[in-house]
Scaffold this motif. Structure first.
Motif, PDB file in Angstrom:
ATOM      1  N   GLN A  38      10.408  37.990  -9.930  1.00  0.00           N
ATOM      2  CA  GLN A  38      11.824  38.211  -9.649  1.00  0.00           C
ATOM      3  C   GLN A  38      12.541  36.879  -9.640  1.00  0.00           C
ATOM      4  O   GLN A  38      12.277  36.023  -8.786  1.00  0.00           O
ATOM      5  CB  GLN A  38      12.008  38.927  -8.316  1.00  0.00           C
ATOM      6  N   ALA A  39      13.441  36.716 -10.599  1.00  0.00           N
ATOM      7  CA  ALA A  39      14.264  35.523 -10.686  1.00  0.00           C
ATOM      8  C   ALA A  39      15.507  35.704  -9.819  1.00  0.00           C
ATOM      9  O   ALA A  39      15.911  36.838  -9.540  1.00  0.00           O
ATOM     10  CB  ALA A  39      14.645  35.260 -12.133  1.00  0.00           C
ATOM     11  N   PRO A  40      16.145  34.615  -9.408  1.00  0.00           N
ATOM     12  CA  PRO A  40      17.341  34.721  -8.577  1.00  0.00           C
ATOM     13  C   PRO A  40      18.416  35.577  -9.243  1.00  0.00           C
ATOM     14  O   PRO A  40      18.748  35.381 -10.417  1.00  0.00           O
ATOM     15  CB  PRO A  40      17.800  33.276  -8.438  1.00  0.00           C
ATOM     16  N   GLY A  41      18.936  36.535  -8.502  1.00  0.00           N
ATOM     17  CA  GLY A  41      19.999  37.383  -9.009  1.00  0.00           C
ATOM     18  C   GLY A  41      19.556  38.454  -9.983  1.00  0.00           C
ATOM     19  O   GLY A  41      20.391  39.165 -10.538  1.00  0.00           O
ATOM     20  N   LYS A  42      18.253  38.582 -10.191  1.00  0.00           N
ATOM     21  CA  LYS A  42      17.745  39.583 -11.139  1.00  0.00           C
ATOM     22  C   LYS A  42      16.808  40.558 -10.437  1.00  0.00           C
ATOM     23  O   LYS A  42      16.315  40.307  -9.349  1.00  0.00           O
ATOM     24  CB  LYS A  42      17.025  38.894 -12.290  1.00  0.00           C
ATOM     25  N   GLU A  43      16.557  41.672 -11.103  1.00  0.00           N
ATOM     26  CA  GLU A  43      15.637  42.662 -10.562  1.00  0.00           C
ATOM     27  C   GLU A  43      14.189  42.214 -10.778  1.00  0.00           C
ATOM     28  O   GLU A  43      13.886  41.441 -11.688  1.00  0.00           O
ATOM     29  CB  GLU A  43      15.874  44.014 -11.225  1.00  0.00           C
ATOM     30  N   ARG A  44      13.333  42.729  -9.936  1.00  0.00           N
ATOM     31  CA  ARG A  44      11.911  42.465 -10.091  1.00  0.00           C
ATOM     32  C   ARG A  44      11.421  43.117 -11.379  1.00  0.00           C
ATOM     33  O   ARG A  44      11.762  44.270 -11.667  1.00  0.00           O
ATOM     34  CB  ARG A  44      11.135  42.999  -8.892  1.00  0.00           C
ATOM     35  N   GLU A  45      10.611  42.376 -12.138  1.00  0.00           N
ATOM     36  CA  GLU A  45      10.156  42.884 -13.434  1.00  0.00           C
ATOM     37  C   GLU A  45       8.653  42.715 -13.587  1.00  0.00           C
ATOM     38  O   GLU A  45       8.030  41.835 -13.009  1.00  0.00           O
ATOM     39  CB  GLU A  45      10.879  42.153 -14.579  1.00  0.00           C
ATOM     40  N   PHE A  46       8.105  43.578 -14.401  1.00  0.00           N
ATOM     41  CA  PHE A  46       6.678  43.557 -14.715  1.00  0.00           C
ATOM     42  C   PHE A  46       6.327  42.334 -15.542  1.00  0.00           C
ATOM     43  O   PHE A  46       7.070  41.945 -16.448  1.00  0.00           O
ATOM     44  CB  PHE A  46       6.327  44.829 -15.485  1.00  0.00           C
ATOM     45  N   ALA A  47       5.176  41.719 -15.226  1.00  0.00           N
ATOM     46  CA  ALA A  47       4.661  40.612 -16.034  1.00  0.00           C
ATOM     47  C   ALA A  47       3.321  40.969 -16.673  1.00  0.00           C
ATOM     48  O   ALA A  47       3.141  40.816 -17.882  1.00  0.00           O
ATOM     49  CB  ALA A  47       4.525  39.357 -15.190  1.00  0.00           C
ATOM     50  N   ALA A  48       2.366  41.440 -15.851  1.00  0.00           N
ATOM     51  CA  ALA A  48       1.027  41.720 -16.380  1.00  0.00           C
ATOM     52  C   ALA A  48       0.296  42.680 -15.455  1.00  0.00           C
ATOM     53  O   ALA A  48       0.597  42.743 -14.263  1.00  0.00           O
ATOM     54  CB  ALA A  48       0.226  40.427 -16.511  1.00  0.00           C
ATOM     55  N   SER A  49      -0.652  43.418 -16.025  1.00  0.00           N
ATOM     56  CA  SER A  49      -1.468  44.313 -15.208  1.00  0.00           C
ATOM     57  C   SER A  49      -2.883  44.369 -15.756  1.00  0.00           C
ATOM     58  O   SER A  49      -3.120  44.071 -16.942  1.00  0.00           O
ATOM     59  CB  SER A  49      -0.873  45.724 -15.158  1.00  0.00           C
ATOM     60  N   ILE A  50      -3.810  44.785 -14.889  1.00  0.00           N
ATOM     61  CA  ILE A  50      -5.217  44.861 -15.265  1.00  0.00           C
ATOM     62  C   ILE A  50      -5.832  46.072 -14.587  1.00  0.00           C
ATOM     63  O   ILE A  50      -5.512  46.381 -13.442  1.00  0.00           O
ATOM     64  CB  ILE A  50      -5.950  43.546 -14.903  1.00  0.00           C
ATOM     65  N   SER A  51      -6.696  46.760 -15.299  1.00  0.00           N
ATOM     66  CA  SER A  51      -7.303  47.973 -14.778  1.00  0.00           C
ATOM     67  C   SER A  51      -8.379  47.660 -13.735  1.00  0.00           C
ATOM     68  O   SER A  51      -8.733  46.509 -13.506  1.00  0.00           O
ATOM     69  CB  SER A  51      -7.897  48.782 -15.925  1.00  0.00           C
ATOM     70  N   TRP A  52      -8.943  48.725 -13.141  1.00  0.00           N
ATOM     71  CA  TRP A  52      -9.885  48.555 -12.044  1.00  0.00           C
ATOM     72  C   TRP A  52     -11.054  47.667 -12.419  1.00  0.00           C
ATOM     73  O   TRP A  52     -11.444  46.794 -11.668  1.00  0.00           O
ATOM     74  CB  TRP A  52     -10.436  49.921 -11.623  1.00  0.00           C
ATOM     75  N   GLY A  53     -11.634  47.899 -13.572  1.00  0.00           N
ATOM     76  CA  GLY A  53     -12.803  47.133 -13.987  1.00  0.00           C
ATOM     77  C   GLY A  53     -12.472  45.899 -14.802  1.00  0.00           C
ATOM     78  O   GLY A  53     -13.364  45.113 -15.135  1.00  0.00           O
ATOM     79  N   GLY A  54     -11.207  45.737 -15.136  1.00  0.00           N
ATOM     80  CA  GLY A  54     -10.787  44.575 -15.908  1.00  0.00           C
ATOM     81  C   GLY A  54     -10.834  44.771 -17.411  1.00  0.00           C
ATOM     82  O   GLY A  54     -10.508  43.853 -18.167  1.00  0.00           O
ATOM     83  N   GLY A  55     -11.188  45.976 -17.839  1.00  0.00           N
ATOM     84  CA  GLY A  55     -11.337  46.182 -19.270  1.00  0.00           C
ATOM     85  C   GLY A  55     -10.045  46.374 -20.029  1.00  0.00           C
ATOM     86  O   GLY A  55     -10.009  46.256 -21.256  1.00  0.00           O
ATOM     87  N   ARG A  56      -8.983  46.698 -19.304  1.00  0.00           N
ATOM     88  CA  ARG A  56      -7.689  46.905 -19.958  1.00  0.00           C
ATOM     89  C   ARG A  56      -6.637  46.030 -19.302  1.00  0.00           C
ATOM     90  O   ARG A  56      -6.592  45.903 -18.081  1.00  0.00           O
ATOM     91  CB  ARG A  56      -7.280  48.377 -19.846  1.00  0.00           C
ATOM     92  N   THR A  57      -5.814  45.439 -20.131  1.00  0.00           N
ATOM     93  CA  THR A  57      -4.723  44.617 -19.647  1.00  0.00           C
ATOM     94  C   THR A  57      -3.453  44.966 -20.406  1.00  0.00           C
ATOM     95  O   THR A  57      -3.503  45.524 -21.512  1.00  0.00           O
ATOM     96  CB  THR A  57      -5.011  43.114 -19.815  1.00  0.00           C
ATOM     97  N   ASP A  58      -2.328  44.629 -19.811  1.00  0.00           N
ATOM     98  CA  ASP A  58      -1.043  44.842 -20.461  1.00  0.00           C
ATOM     99  C   ASP A  58      -0.103  43.725 -20.029  1.00  0.00           C
ATOM    100  O   ASP A  58      -0.231  43.210 -18.914  1.00  0.00           O
ATOM    101  CB  ASP A  58      -0.466  46.202 -20.084  1.00  0.00           C
ATOM    102  N   TYR A  59       0.821  43.360 -20.925  1.00  0.00           N
ATOM    103  CA  TYR A  59       1.716  42.248 -20.663  1.00  0.00           C
ATOM    104  C   TYR A  59       3.140  42.602 -21.081  1.00  0.00           C
ATOM    105  O   TYR A  59       3.347  43.329 -22.055  1.00  0.00           O
ATOM    106  CB  TYR A  59       1.282  41.007 -21.443  1.00  0.00           C
TER     107      TYR A  59
END
Length: 121
Positions: A38-59
């Motif tokens: 979350q940057a100043p004056g902006k909404e919180r935004e997605f950057a990255a995620s990872i699944s339970w076992g680490g096999g899948r990621t998204d950016y």
């Protein structure tokens, strides 16, 4: 789940930082993990995620190719390696845990307190 981020700071453009998020209080592998910002004056935004076992990621497109998310389930920790940082990456970075892997804020149930990342030009 209690989440504590660390590793933020001030870095020059083009530099790198590695954020860490330590989890406690529940079974870490029950949760997908994400990083949001979350940057100043902006909404919180997605950057990255990872699944339970680490096999899948998204950016998010804005960080793809520069950021890398990973997790060490033995240490109950998730990481965000940030390379080629830009001034527009300046934000508070939040770690979050979700019962289902996703990219939306409301997918995530537990949040850390955030860590400041400032990139100077």
């Amino acid at each position: 789940v209690h989440l504590v981020e660390s590793g933020g700071g001030l870095v020059q453009a083009g530099g790198s930082l590695r954020l860490s998020c330590a989890a406690s209080g529940s079974t870490f592998t029950n949760y997908a993990m994400g990083w949001f910002r979350q940057a100043p004056g902006k909404e919180r935004e997605f950057a990255a995620s990872i699944s339970w076992g680490g096999g899948r990621t998204d950016y998010a497109d804005s960080v793809k190719g520069r950021f890398a998310i990973s997790r060490d389930n033995a240490k109950n920790t998730v990481y965000l390696q940030m390379n080629s940082l830009k001034p527009e990456d300046t934000a508070v970075y939040y770690c979050a845990a979700a019962p289902i892997w996703g990219t939306r804020l409301y997918d995530y149930t537990y949040w850390g307190q955030g860590t400041q990342v400032t990139v100077s030009s």
